[in-house]
Scaffold this motif. Sequence first.
Motif, PDB file in Angstrom:
ATOM      1  N   LYS A  77     -46.478  17.056  -7.606  1.00 30.81           N
ATOM      2  CA  LYS A  77     -45.700  16.467  -8.685  1.00 30.81           C
ATOM      3  C   LYS A  77     -46.023  17.158 -10.006  1.00 30.81           C
ATOM      4  O   LYS A  77     -45.142  17.378 -10.834  1.00 30.81           O
ATOM      5  CB  LYS A  77     -45.979  14.970  -8.786  1.00 30.81           C
ATOM      6  CG  LYS A  77     -45.404  14.170  -7.636  1.00 30.81           C
ATOM      7  CD  LYS A  77     -45.707  12.702  -7.787  1.00 30.81           C
ATOM      8  CE  LYS A  77     -45.156  11.917  -6.598  1.00 30.81           C
ATOM      9  NZ  LYS A  77     -45.481  10.484  -6.703  1.00 30.81           N
ATOM     10  N   ALA A  78     -47.285  17.508 -10.196  1.00 30.54           N
ATOM     11  CA  ALA A  78     -47.684  18.205 -11.428  1.00 30.54           C
ATOM     12  C   ALA A  78     -47.028  19.574 -11.502  1.00 30.54           C
ATOM     13  O   ALA A  78     -46.557  19.999 -12.562  1.00 30.54           O
ATOM     14  CB  ALA A  78     -49.206  18.327 -11.490  1.00 30.54           C
ATOM     15  N   VAL A  79     -46.966  20.260 -10.356  1.00 32.05           N
ATOM     16  CA  VAL A  79     -46.320  21.575 -10.320  1.00 32.05           C
ATOM     17  C   VAL A  79     -44.841  21.424 -10.637  1.00 32.05           C
ATOM     18  O   VAL A  79     -44.270  22.200 -11.426  1.00 32.05           O
ATOM     19  CB  VAL A  79     -46.546  22.262  -8.948  1.00 32.05           C
ATOM     20  CG1 VAL A  79     -45.648  23.471  -8.786  1.00 32.05           C
ATOM     21  CG2 VAL A  79     -48.008  22.633  -8.771  1.00 32.05           C
ATOM     22  N   GLU A  80     -44.195  20.423 -10.035  1.00 32.59           N
ATOM     23  CA  GLU A  80     -42.779  20.180 -10.286  1.00 32.59           C
ATOM     24  C   GLU A  80     -42.536  19.882 -11.771  1.00 32.59           C
ATOM     25  O   GLU A  80     -41.599  20.395 -12.384  1.00 32.59           O
ATOM     26  CB  GLU A  80     -42.265  19.024  -9.431  1.00 32.59           C
ATOM     27  CG  GLU A  80     -42.149  19.351  -7.960  1.00 32.59           C
ATOM     28  CD  GLU A  80     -41.779  18.120  -7.122  1.00 32.59           C
ATOM     29  OE1 GLU A  80     -41.481  17.042  -7.692  1.00 32.59           O
ATOM     30  OE2 GLU A  80     -41.794  18.245  -5.891  1.00 32.59           O
ATOM     31  N   ALA A  81     -43.406  19.037 -12.328  1.00 30.52           N
ATOM     32  CA  ALA A  81     -43.269  18.697 -13.749  1.00 30.52           C
ATOM     33  C   ALA A  81     -43.470  19.931 -14.620  1.00 30.52           C
ATOM     34  O   ALA A  81     -42.750  20.135 -15.604  1.00 30.52           O
ATOM     35  CB  ALA A  81     -44.265  17.603 -14.124  1.00 30.52           C
ATOM     36  N   ALA A  82     -44.443  20.764 -14.258  1.00 33.40           N
ATOM     37  CA  ALA A  82     -44.699  21.998 -15.017  1.00 33.40           C
ATOM     38  C   ALA A  82     -43.512  22.936 -14.915  1.00 33.40           C
ATOM     39  O   ALA A  82     -43.108  23.572 -15.904  1.00 33.40           O
ATOM     40  CB  ALA A  82     -45.973  22.669 -14.509  1.00 33.40           C
TER      41      ALA A  82
END
Length: 171
Positions: A150-155
Motif C-alpha cells: 500500500k505504501a508503494v502504491e501511495a508513493a
Amino acid sequence: MATEQSLNTFISKLPESFPIDKDATMNAFKSMAAFNERFAGIAIDTASRTNEITANTTQESLSRLRELTKVHDDASEYGQAFVNFVQGQMNLTRDTAEAYGKVLGDVREQTAELLSQAGETAKETAEAEVKTAAKKTTSRAKSAAKAPEKAVEAAEETAEKAEEKAEGENA
C-alpha cells in the motif's frame, strides 16, 4: 526526533497493542470463583464433619468418665469399672480414627476431582486462547505484509501526481 504529537499517538495506540478480551477475562474470573466456591465447600464440609466426630467422641468419653466415677458397693467393682473404661476408650479411639480416616479419604477424592476438573478447564481455555491468538497474529501479519504494498502504491500515486503537476507547470 519524536514530537509530542507522535508520542501521544504512540501512547494512545499502546492499549491496542495489548488487547484484553473482556469476555475471556470475565470467564476466567467466573471460573476461579466457581473453583473457590467448591474448594471452600469441601473445606467447610470437612470442618463440619470433623467437628461432629470430635463432639461425639467428647460426649462418649464424658459419659464413660461418669460411669468410672460412680460409687460402687464392692472394691472389686472399681477395678472392673476401670477396665471397662479403658476398653471403651480404646474402642472409641479406634472408631474415631476410622471416622477421621473416612472423612480424609472423602476429602482427598473430592479435591482430586476438583483439581482434575480445574486442570481440564484450564487446558481447554488455554487451547482456545492459543487458537484465538494465532488467528489474530496471522491476520495482523497479513495486514502488515500488505502495508508495504500500500505504501508503494501511495508513493507511486504521489509520484504520478507530482509528474502531472510538473508537466502542467511546464506547459
